[in-house]
Structure formats: C-alpha cells, structure tokens
Design a protein around this motif. Sequence first.
Motif, mmCIF file in Angstrom:
data_model
loop_
_atom_site.group_PDB
_atom_site.id
_atom_site.type_symbol
_atom_site.label_atom_id
_atom_site.label_comp_id
_atom_site.label_asym_id
_atom_site.label_seq_id
_atom_site.Cartn_x
_atom_site.Cartn_y
_atom_site.Cartn_z
ATOM 1 N N VAL A 150 0.833 -1.206 0.000
ATOM 2 C CA VAL A 150 0.000 0.000 0.000
ATOM 3 C C VAL A 150 0.868 1.258 0.000
ATOM 4 C CG1 VAL A 150 -1.723 1.301 1.317
ATOM 5 C CG2 VAL A 150 -1.927 -1.180 1.099
ATOM 6 N N ILE A 151 1.992 1.218 0.738
ATOM 7 C CA ILE A 151 2.918 2.357 0.741
ATOM 8 C C ILE A 151 3.418 2.639 -0.674
ATOM 9 C CG2 ILE A 151 5.223 3.092 1.471
ATOM 10 C CD1 ILE A 151 4.679 1.692 4.144
ATOM 11 N N GLY A 152 3.809 1.587 -1.378
ATOM 12 C CA GLY A 152 4.289 1.765 -2.742
ATOM 13 C C GLY A 152 3.226 2.366 -3.658
ATOM 14 N N ILE A 153 1.984 1.894 -3.535
ATOM 15 C CA ILE A 153 0.897 2.410 -4.370
ATOM 16 C C ILE A 153 0.642 3.891 -4.078
ATOM 17 C CG2 ILE A 153 -1.563 2.208 -4.868
ATOM 18 C CD1 ILE A 153 -1.297 -0.797 -4.358
ATOM 19 N N CYS A 154 0.607 4.241 -2.798
ATOM 20 C CA CYS A 154 0.343 5.642 -2.424
ATOM 21 C C CYS A 154 1.469 6.560 -2.883
ATOM 22 C CB CYS A 154 0.157 5.743 -0.909
ATOM 23 S SG CYS A 154 -1.340 4.941 -0.297
ATOM 24 N N LEU A 155 2.713 6.111 -2.782
ATOM 25 C CA LEU A 155 3.827 6.929 -3.240
ATOM 26 C C LEU A 155 3.749 7.192 -4.746
ATOM 27 C CD1 LEU A 155 6.798 5.400 -1.204
ATOM 28 C CD2 LEU A 155 5.775 7.649 -0.887
ATOM 29 N N MET A 156 3.291 6.203 -5.494
ATOM 30 C CA MET A 156 3.177 6.391 -6.945
ATOM 31 C C MET A 156 1.999 7.284 -7.318
ATOM 32 S SD MET A 156 4.104 2.535 -8.272
ATOM 33 C CE MET A 156 4.401 3.032 -9.956
ATOM 34 N N CYS A 157 1.016 7.397 -6.420
ATOM 35 C CA CYS A 157 -0.149 8.242 -6.710
ATOM 36 C C CYS A 157 0.103 9.716 -6.393
ATOM 37 C CB CYS A 157 -1.359 7.751 -5.917
ATOM 38 S SG CYS A 157 -2.010 6.156 -6.462
ATOM 39 N N ILE A 158 1.043 10.006 -5.501
ATOM 40 C CA ILE A 158 1.258 11.389 -5.081
ATOM 41 C C ILE A 158 1.669 12.293 -6.242
ATOM 42 C CG2 ILE A 158 2.801 12.855 -3.706
ATOM 43 C CD1 ILE A 158 2.585 10.803 -1.476
ATOM 44 N N PRO A 159 2.599 11.914 -7.137
ATOM 45 C CA PRO A 159 2.965 12.827 -8.238
ATOM 46 C C PRO A 159 1.842 13.078 -9.226
ATOM 47 C CG PRO A 159 4.658 11.151 -7.908
ATOM 48 C CD PRO A 159 3.476 10.736 -7.112
ATOM 49 N N LEU A 160 0.770 12.267 -9.179
ATOM 50 C CA LEU A 160 -0.344 12.455 -10.099
ATOM 51 C C LEU A 160 -1.309 13.539 -9.627
ATOM 52 C CD1 LEU A 160 -1.160 8.698 -10.814
ATOM 53 C CD2 LEU A 160 0.386 10.207 -12.080
ATOM 54 N N ALA A 161 -1.123 14.031 -8.395
ATOM 55 C CA ALA A 161 -2.040 15.025 -7.837
ATOM 56 C C ALA A 161 -1.884 16.354 -8.553
ATOM 57 C CB ALA A 161 -1.779 15.186 -6.335
ATOM 58 N N LYS A 162 -3.020 17.019 -8.767
ATOM 59 C CA LYS A 162 -3.037 18.330 -9.396
ATOM 60 C C LYS A 162 -3.375 19.447 -8.417
ATOM 61 C CE LYS A 162 -2.162 16.485 -13.383
ATOM 62 N NZ LYS A 162 -0.820 16.638 -13.989
ATOM 63 N N SER A 163 -3.905 19.099 -7.254
ATOM 64 C CA SER A 163 -4.256 20.080 -6.234
ATOM 65 C C SER A 163 -4.071 19.440 -4.874
ATOM 66 C CB SER A 163 -5.710 20.562 -6.404
ATOM 67 O OG SER A 163 -6.611 19.498 -6.165
ATOM 68 N N ILE A 164 -4.206 20.249 -3.829
ATOM 69 C CA ILE A 164 -4.021 19.731 -2.477
ATOM 70 C C ILE A 164 -5.105 18.723 -2.127
ATOM 71 C CG2 ILE A 164 -5.317 21.614 -1.425
ATOM 72 C CD1 ILE A 164 -3.432 21.416 0.980
ATOM 73 N N ASP A 165 -6.289 18.857 -2.724
ATOM 74 C CA ASP A 165 -7.359 17.893 -2.468
ATOM 75 C C ASP A 165 -6.994 16.508 -2.994
ATOM 76 O OD1 ASP A 165 -8.862 19.889 -1.296
ATOM 77 O OD2 ASP A 165 -9.903 20.401 -3.167
ATOM 78 N N ASP A 166 -6.242 16.471 -4.077
ATOM 79 C CA ASP A 166 -5.841 15.182 -4.651
ATOM 80 C C ASP A 166 -4.795 14.470 -3.795
ATOM 81 O OD1 ASP A 166 -7.519 15.760 -6.764
ATOM 82 O OD2 ASP A 166 -5.914 16.639 -7.981
ATOM 83 N N LEU A 167 -4.169 15.195 -2.870
ATOM 84 C CA LEU A 167 -3.148 14.597 -2.008
ATOM 85 C C LEU A 167 -3.727 13.970 -0.747
ATOM 86 C CD1 LEU A 167 -0.373 17.342 -2.184
ATOM 87 C CD2 LEU A 167 -0.266 15.061 -3.179
ATOM 88 N N ILE A 168 -5.000 14.222 -0.459
ATOM 89 C CA ILE A 168 -5.574 13.752 0.806
ATOM 90 C C ILE A 168 -5.580 12.230 0.876
ATOM 91 C CG2 ILE A 168 -7.676 13.677 2.199
ATOM 92 C CD1 ILE A 168 -8.324 16.476 1.233
ATOM 93 N N ILE A 169 -6.113 11.573 -0.143
ATOM 94 C CA ILE A 169 -6.235 10.109 -0.105
ATOM 95 C C ILE A 169 -4.866 9.430 -0.149
ATOM 96 C CG2 ILE A 169 -7.103 8.097 -1.356
ATOM 97 C CD1 ILE A 169 -9.539 9.716 -2.132
ATOM 98 N N PRO A 170 -3.942 9.799 -1.053
ATOM 99 C CA PRO A 170 -2.624 9.149 -1.025
ATOM 100 C C PRO A 170 -1.877 9.347 0.288
ATOM 101 C CG PRO A 170 -2.922 10.310 -3.086
ATOM 102 C CD PRO A 170 -4.052 10.709 -2.218
ATOM 103 N N ASN A 171 -1.923 10.551 0.852
ATOM 104 C CA ASN A 171 -1.231 10.784 2.121
ATOM 105 C C ASN A 171 -1.894 10.029 3.266
ATOM 106 O OD1 ASN A 171 0.851 12.368 1.236
ATOM 107 N ND2 ASN A 171 -0.178 14.297 1.612
ATOM 108 N N ALA A 172 -3.224 9.969 3.258
ATOM 109 C CA ALA A 172 -3.923 9.204 4.294
ATOM 110 C C ALA A 172 -3.601 7.721 4.184
ATOM 111 C CB ALA A 172 -5.431 9.433 4.189
#
Length: 341
Positions: free
Chosen positions: A205-227
Amino acid sequence: MAGEQWSGWLQRCRESRSLVLVIVAIALLLDNMLLTTVVPIIPEFIYDMRHPNATLSQHLDEAVHHGPTTTTPPTTPGCSCAPNNSNNSPLEFILSTPPTDIVLQLLMLQPSVTYTEAEPPTLKSLVTDPYIILAAGAITFANMGIAMLEPSLPIWMMDTMSASRWKQGATFLPASISYLIGTNLFGPLGHKMGRWLAALIGLIVIGICLMCIPLAKSIDDLIIPNAGLGFAIGMVDSSMMPELGYLVDIRHSAVYGSVYAIGDVAFCLGFAIGPALSGTLVNTIGFEWMLFGIAILNFIYAPFMYFLKAPPTKEEKKSLIVGDKSSVRYVSYENEEDEHE
C-alpha cells in the motif's frame, strides 16, 4: 510534616501506572509535534536565507497572480543569516520553547536497572539474526518514503500548485491522523491476521500511495494518497515492533532492550537516509521518479515478509545444529570404515 506529605504524594504518583502512561504519551506527542512543526517551515527558512532580497511569501504571491515561475531573485553569496528583521521567526520561537518534553519526567519517572536470571543476547547475535534484520528492514523502508516526502513535497507543491504556507503544512495532516488510526488498529489485528501479512500488505500500500502522489493536481488530490500512506506505515510499524520482541522470545532470551534499540535505529535510519537522498534525487531524476523508485523498493521488499510467517525457534536451531553435527560424524565414521577396508 509538609515534607512527609509531599514525599507520600510523590511516591503515590510514581506508583500510578496511568500517570506514567500519560507522561510517556505526552512526551511522544510533543516529540512528534516538534518534528511535524519544524518540517513544513524549513524550506521557507532556507529559501529566505538564500534569497535575502525576496522572501518565499513574495515568490508565492507572484506565483498565485502570474503563475509558477522558474526565475529567482539574485542571491547574496555567503549569506548566513535570516533575512527578516523580525525577532519572532517560527524557528526561533520553537527553539526557545522551554522543555516543560522533561520536568514531569524528572519528578515522576525513576529509571532503574533490573537484573534477570536470563542472560541477555549480545548485540552481535541480534544484528546477525536474519529474521530480526528482515523485521527491522521493513521499518526502514516503510518510513523512508514519508521521510523523502517531508523535505521535497512542500517545494514540489510550490512549483506545481503554487501552494501557500498553510497548505504545505496541512498536506501532512491526513498522514498523521491515519497513522494514529493504523497503529491502534493493527496492534491487536496484526496479531490475529499475522504480523508478517500486515507488514506485507502495508509495504504494498505504501508503494501504491507513493506512486499516486505525483499524479495530484491540487491539495485535495493529495488527501487520499497521504492518508493511505500514513495508515500503511502504521500497519508496518505496529506489526514489526512487536515482531522484534517475539523474535527475541523464541530465538534468544526474553530481554528486549537491545532488540527494541535495533527497531529504533531502523526507524531513525529511514528518516536519516530519506531526507539525505531526497534533494539529490529530486535534482537528478526528478520528484516523480524519486517516489517511483522508493515505491519499487517497497514492492520488492514486501514478499520477504513471508519468511516471518513461521521463523524457527531456539530449540529448532539447536536441533538443526546438532543434526548437522551428527550427520558430519556419521559421514566421517563411514569414511574411516571405507579406508580401513
């Protein structure tokens, strides 16, 4: 009389397990609060040192009105002081806070050395134990990702989102909350489902979330990967720390100081390697590929958790060694008979 009353009250407080638990919890809370308070303001503090003629807040204001810019004001070589003339900078305020982290601990806690009949395992025997190294390595790799994010994510948010200061700090809030939930949930749950399995899932799950973080376009998109990142790190930490104690129980002797020190070293190693490599990797391969790389390392390391499913006990180790010696003696005896014939 007053002295006796004070001494009796102090002794009752020292014997209270609940009070000791509260003091330790407050100490850990303040320790992590200091870390999470300092981390978001460090990029701005360093930026202001390197660019004394234009603070980071001015840079952000220009980025908000005119879009992200790649140009920076001229720097003053050799500047080693903060540019602002204010006497109340955030870092100075934090560093000047009195350690009130210590008075409670000195009054209530009485550390002492207790001697047990069991001979404690040597540090060398613990460090050379492959199963202990596997558990400690999981802690290191699990925390290395968030350690790389702490110094690089605020700068990346400034460049791609023109994020203001409060957004840079608030982006780590979901990870902190979910880490609290994950550690409390997977303490008992990891024991039921298998700590090795909880750690394996957590690393994936850590690996998946780390790969999703650069795909964020706004701070709202970072909530789920960081959580998800904080929750998964909680899965690994709350599973592998007890696993270290369990490994000492079954493979060595029930003395836990050294093995928990190894766990703390593994945790600190992740937070030492992560920030140390973060700046260099961002400059060489970019923010996205840095996170993809650490994600791949987590994916590769995750299957090794299967070896912690049923580690051999101390008795099994002894039986294996005795069996090997017996087979060697048997082979030697047959060789002697062959030579005699």
